[in-house]
Motif scaffolding. Structure first.
Motif, PDB file in Angstrom:
ATOM      1  N   GLY A  53       0.842  -1.383   0.001  1.00 28.82           N
ATOM      2  CA  GLY A  53      -0.222  -0.117  -0.116  1.00 28.82           C
ATOM      3  C   GLY A  53       0.936   0.996  -0.203  1.00 28.82           C
ATOM      4  O   GLY A  53       0.509   2.229  -0.633  1.00 28.82           O
ATOM      5  N   LEU A  54       2.078   1.266   0.704  1.00 24.07           N
ATOM      6  CA  LEU A  54       2.613   2.420   0.927  1.00 24.07           C
ATOM      7  C   LEU A  54       3.415   2.734  -0.608  1.00 24.07           C
ATOM      8  O   LEU A  54       3.462   3.866  -0.953  1.00 24.07           O
ATOM      9  N   LYS A  55       3.894   1.536  -1.378  1.00 25.07           N
ATOM     10  CA  LYS A  55       4.309   1.853  -2.749  1.00 25.07           C
ATOM     11  C   LYS A  55       3.149   2.161  -3.620  1.00 25.07           C
ATOM     12  O   LYS A  55       3.394   2.967  -4.805  1.00 25.07           O
ATOM     13  N   GLU A  56       2.119   1.728  -3.419  1.00 21.54           N
ATOM     14  CA  GLU A  56       1.054   2.120  -4.352  1.00 21.54           C
ATOM     15  C   GLU A  56       0.726   3.931  -4.325  1.00 21.54           C
ATOM     16  O   GLU A  56       0.642   4.608  -5.170  1.00 21.54           O
ATOM     17  N   ILE A  57       0.865   4.280  -2.819  1.00 19.26           N
ATOM     18  CA  ILE A  57       0.402   5.875  -2.649  1.00 19.26           C
ATOM     19  C   ILE A  57       1.792   6.927  -2.890  1.00 19.26           C
ATOM     20  O   ILE A  57       1.698   8.087  -2.988  1.00 19.26           O
ATOM     21  N   ALA A  58       2.811   6.163  -2.813  1.00 20.75           N
ATOM     22  CA  ALA A  58       4.100   7.039  -2.926  1.00 20.75           C
ATOM     23  C   ALA A  58       4.058   7.840  -4.378  1.00 20.75           C
ATOM     24  O   ALA A  58       4.145   7.252  -5.322  1.00 20.75           O
ATOM     25  N   LYS A  59       4.483   8.889  -4.137  1.00 23.10           N
ATOM     26  CA  LYS A  59       4.863   9.893  -5.340  1.00 23.10           C
ATOM     27  C   LYS A  59       6.260   9.616  -5.974  1.00 23.10           C
ATOM     28  O   LYS A  59       6.378   9.395  -7.064  1.00 23.10           O
ATOM     29  N   ASN A  60       7.133   9.399  -4.742  1.00 23.59           N
ATOM     30  CA  ASN A  60       8.361   8.929  -5.325  1.00 23.59           C
ATOM     31  C   ASN A  60       8.952   8.148  -4.142  1.00 23.59           C
ATOM     32  O   ASN A  60       8.834   8.241  -3.212  1.00 23.59           O
ATOM     33  N   ILE A  61      10.078   7.087  -4.937  1.00 25.02           N
ATOM     34  CA  ILE A  61      10.776   6.211  -4.018  1.00 25.02           C
ATOM     35  C   ILE A  61      12.315   6.351  -4.261  1.00 25.02           C
ATOM     36  O   ILE A  61      12.622   6.330  -5.413  1.00 25.02           O
ATOM     37  N   ARG A  62      13.244   6.531  -3.286  1.00 22.75           N
ATOM     38  CA  ARG A  62      14.718   6.415  -3.586  1.00 22.75           C
ATOM     39  C   ARG A  62      15.207   5.876  -2.364  1.00 22.75           C
ATOM     40  O   ARG A  62      14.695   6.158  -1.096  1.00 22.75           O
ATOM     41  N   THR A  63      16.289   5.387  -2.641  1.00 25.77           N
ATOM     42  CA  THR A  63      17.249   4.734  -1.436  1.00 25.77           C
ATOM     43  C   THR A  63      18.050   5.824  -0.961  1.00 25.77           C
ATOM     44  O   THR A  63      18.711   6.677  -1.595  1.00 25.77           O
ATOM     45  N   ILE A  64      18.080   6.153   0.324  1.00 22.19           N
ATOM     46  CA  ILE A  64      18.989   6.935   1.162  1.00 22.19           C
ATOM     47  C   ILE A  64      20.069   6.561   1.610  1.00 22.19           C
ATOM     48  O   ILE A  64      21.295   7.007   1.427  1.00 22.19           O
ATOM     49  N   ARG A  65      20.168   5.310   2.233  1.00 22.92           N
ATOM     50  CA  ARG A  65      21.078   4.627   2.821  1.00 22.92           C
ATOM     51  C   ARG A  65      21.011   3.037   2.645  1.00 22.92           C
ATOM     52  O   ARG A  65      19.875   2.712   2.161  1.00 22.92           O
ATOM     53  N   PRO A  66      22.028   2.146   2.849  1.00 21.00           N
ATOM     54  CA  PRO A  66      21.712   0.838   2.940  1.00 21.00           C
ATOM     55  C   PRO A  66      20.543   0.625   3.896  1.00 21.00           C
ATOM     56  O   PRO A  66      20.616   0.977   5.063  1.00 21.00           O
ATOM     57  N   TYR A  67      19.482  -0.076   3.370  1.00 18.55           N
ATOM     58  CA  TYR A  67      18.513  -0.557   4.170  1.00 18.55           C
ATOM     59  C   TYR A  67      17.505   0.423   4.637  1.00 18.55           C
ATOM     60  O   TYR A  67      16.642   0.406   5.504  1.00 18.55           O
ATOM     61  N   THR A  68      17.618   1.621   3.885  1.00 13.96           N
ATOM     62  CA  THR A  68      16.605   2.790   4.335  1.00 13.96           C
ATOM     63  C   THR A  68      16.130   3.483   3.073  1.00 13.96           C
ATOM     64  O   THR A  68      16.914   3.901   2.273  1.00 13.96           O
ATOM     65  N   GLU A  69      14.723   3.251   2.943  1.00 16.89           N
ATOM     66  CA  GLU A  69      14.277   3.978   1.584  1.00 16.89           C
ATOM     67  C   GLU A  69      13.095   5.038   2.122  1.00 16.89           C
ATOM     68  O   GLU A  69      12.487   4.952   3.008  1.00 16.89           O
ATOM     69  N   GLU A  70      13.334   6.022   1.249  1.00 13.52           N
ATOM     70  CA  GLU A  70      12.430   7.157   1.401  1.00 13.52           C
ATOM     71  C   GLU A  70      11.332   7.159   0.323  1.00 13.52           C
ATOM     72  O   GLU A  70      11.347   6.775  -0.924  1.00 13.52           O
ATOM     73  N   TYR A  71      10.217   7.383   0.915  1.00 13.01           N
ATOM     74  CA  TYR A  71       8.816   7.332   0.257  1.00 13.01           C
ATOM     75  C   TYR A  71       8.356   8.838   0.377  1.00 13.01           C
ATOM     76  O   TYR A  71       7.778   9.127   1.639  1.00 13.01           O
ATOM     77  N   GLU A  72       8.034   9.474  -0.723  1.00 13.27           N
ATOM     78  CA  GLU A  72       7.306  10.687  -0.488  1.00 13.27           C
ATOM     79  C   GLU A  72       5.769  10.425  -0.786  1.00 13.27           C
ATOM     80  O   GLU A  72       5.377   9.929  -1.737  1.00 13.27           O
ATOM     81  N   LEU A  73       4.974  10.845   0.248  1.00 13.24           N
ATOM     82  CA  LEU A  73       3.675  10.670   0.183  1.00 13.24           C
ATOM     83  C   LEU A  73       2.917  11.974  -0.451  1.00 13.24           C
ATOM     84  O   LEU A  73       3.473  12.841  -0.889  1.00 13.24           O
ATOM     85  N   PRO A  74       1.542  11.471  -0.860  1.00 10.79           N
ATOM     86  CA  PRO A  74       0.695  12.617  -1.656  1.00 10.79           C
ATOM     87  C   PRO A  74       0.863  14.073  -1.172  1.00 10.79           C
ATOM     88  O   PRO A  74       0.782  15.221  -1.696  1.00 10.79           O
ATOM     89  N   ASN A  75       0.754  14.075   0.263  1.00  8.05           N
ATOM     90  CA  ASN A  75       1.042  15.584   0.821  1.00  8.05           C
ATOM     91  C   ASN A  75       2.266  16.050   0.870  1.00  8.05           C
ATOM     92  O   ASN A  75       2.387  16.968   1.484  1.00  8.05           O
ATOM     93  N   GLY A  76       3.442  15.248   0.624  1.00 10.40           N
ATOM     94  CA  GLY A  76       4.729  16.004   0.547  1.00 10.40           C
ATOM     95  C   GLY A  76       5.426  15.649   1.549  1.00 10.40           C
ATOM     96  O   GLY A  76       6.683  15.666   1.797  1.00 10.40           O
TER      97      GLY A  76
END
Length: 416
Positions: free
Chosen positions: A302-325
């Motif tokens: 569900g998180l992947k479905e709603i994320a506007k953007n996904i990127r890896t910040i550090r090993p084992y840490t992914e950033e998910y940008e939500l619709p509200n920013g």
């Protein structure tokens, strides 16, 4: 010899890691000496799905020393320590089918591989191996099996209640020396270790939300508080919620905790306890980690479905940008953070759990003709033997009752 590991050239480093673990596992080493002297498992084939770590290596080397032929697969696609897997193949002749970063297909292929050899005993961590046997390998004549986790025991109990369990299973997870120390002390430390390795955040001053107040949740909550976090517990059980409150933690529903938490750690064994609706309530910078066995507690899909953007910040840490920013950070793709981003439990804790495993296998081998097809707790004498060996290995002596005291607790006539 058949095996499938990432890189055999890592074996020398893995051997050192195993030596380090065994130095801190005196109870298991004592049991190894006992079982190997009698060759208790000579001619026995054991197929195991366990986290392939240096501590697990100490366990399977113990079973091997007692005469067993071992087939080992990983119980999580991200938990295998590749140097340890290589060392077990090269130096111990153990058939290992595991590597860090397996796909889901690899994960099940490796499980199928270790069942081809028709084991006498199976050992599992999470219940996937037991489930696979019941789905595809019903003709294997098993003496019995063991189960390491709360999640797996729940699944096996369901099989027992539905009358479909094919063989006896010992719930190693239910031993006092397992859940009091492995679940509480071990996960309490190692989950935070994984979070810190993945993020390097300061715990002090954070609002930490622990979802679930079983033995794992208790350990995580107490250690987060010890490091200066303000801890909130989310629970569905009124008994555990009341216990958390009396232990000094705030208790509230997830819909309220989601709005104020900085760090979220799941420990329930259930699905979607942090849903995408909860995530949409979270503030910018919230961190999500899972300490439960399977990667279903956080709604990653569900998180992947709603994320506007996904990127890896550090090993084992992914950033998910939500619709509200706002941005939230998922650790280890929602898998067991202590094993995916760190090294799992300390060896001293696994000494207890794996001592129970070894002695439970011994119990199954000795008693398989007389025990029924049901889920058993670890016999109390085994539990107490493990505790005694651990204390002895730590140089601790305990009191013993006098004969007078032994007689006194057997009688009912004398009071004040």
């Amino acid at each position: 010899m058949e095996y499938n590991v990432k890189d055999l050239s890592l074996a020398d480093q893995g051997k050192k890691q195993i030596e380090w673990a065994e130095m801190h596992m005196p109870a298991l080493i004592s049991i190894r000496q006992q079982l190997s002297s009698s060759q208790a498992f000579k001619g026995i084939r054991i197929s195991a799905v366990l986290h392939v770590t240096k501590e697990t290596a100490a366990l399977v080397r113990t079973l091997k020393a007692a005469g067993a032929d071992i087939y080992l697969a990983g119980s999580n696609p991200l938990s295998t320590q590749d140097d340890v897997a290589a060392a077990l193949v090269k130096y111990d002749g153990i058939h290992v089918f595991a590597w860090k970063g397996e796909s889901e297909t690899d994960y099940y292929n490796n499980m199928n591989e270790i069942l081809k050899y028709e084991p006498n005993v199976v050992m599992d961590d999470g219940g996937d191996l037991h489930a696979l046997i019941h789905e595809k390998y019903r003709n294997i004549k098993l003496f019995g099996g063991t189960e390491e986790t709360t999640t797996g025991v729940i699944r096996l109990k369901a099989m027992e209640e539905q009358g479909v369990l094919l063989y006896p299973v010992i719930a190693v997870n239910n031993a006092f020396t397992k859940y009091l120390f492995d679940n509480r002390v071990g996960t309490g430390q190692s989950a935070i270790d994984g979070i810190l390795r993945a993020t390097n955040i300061l715990i002090a001053g954070k609002v930490a939300v622990v979802v679930g107040y079983g033995w794992v949740g208790r350990g995580i909550a107490s250690r987060l508080r010890g490091m200066g976090a303000r801890v909130i517990v989310v629970e569905v059980s009124p008994l555990r919620a009341l216990e958390a409150l009396m232990d000094g933690f705030d208790v509230m529903p997830m819909k309220d905790a989601a709005k104020i938490g900085d760090l979220f750690v799941t420990a329930t064994g259930n699905i979607n306890v942090i849903s995408k609706d909860h995530i949409l309530l979270m503030k910018n910078g919230a961190i999500l980690a899972n300490a439960g066995h399977f990667n279903v507690e956080i709604d990653v899909k569900g998180l992947k479905e709603i994320a506007k953007n996904i990127r890896t910040i550090r090993p084992y840490t992914e950033e998910y940008e939500l619709p509200n920013g706002n941005k939230v950070y998922l650790l280890a793709d929602g898998r067991l953070v202590n094993l995916a981003a760190a090294e799992g439990h300390p060896s001293e804790v696994m000494d207890l759990s794996f001592s129970n495993q070894a002695l439970s296998v011994d119990y199954i081998v000795k008693n398989h003709l007389s025990i029924e097809k049901r889920v058993y707790n670890v016999p109390l004498d085994i539990d107490e033997q493990v505790a005694f060996l651990k204390l002895k290995g730590m140089g601790i002596e305990i009191e013993t009752m006098t004969e007078e005291q032994k007689e006194y607790i057997k009688q009912w006539k004398y009071g004040t």
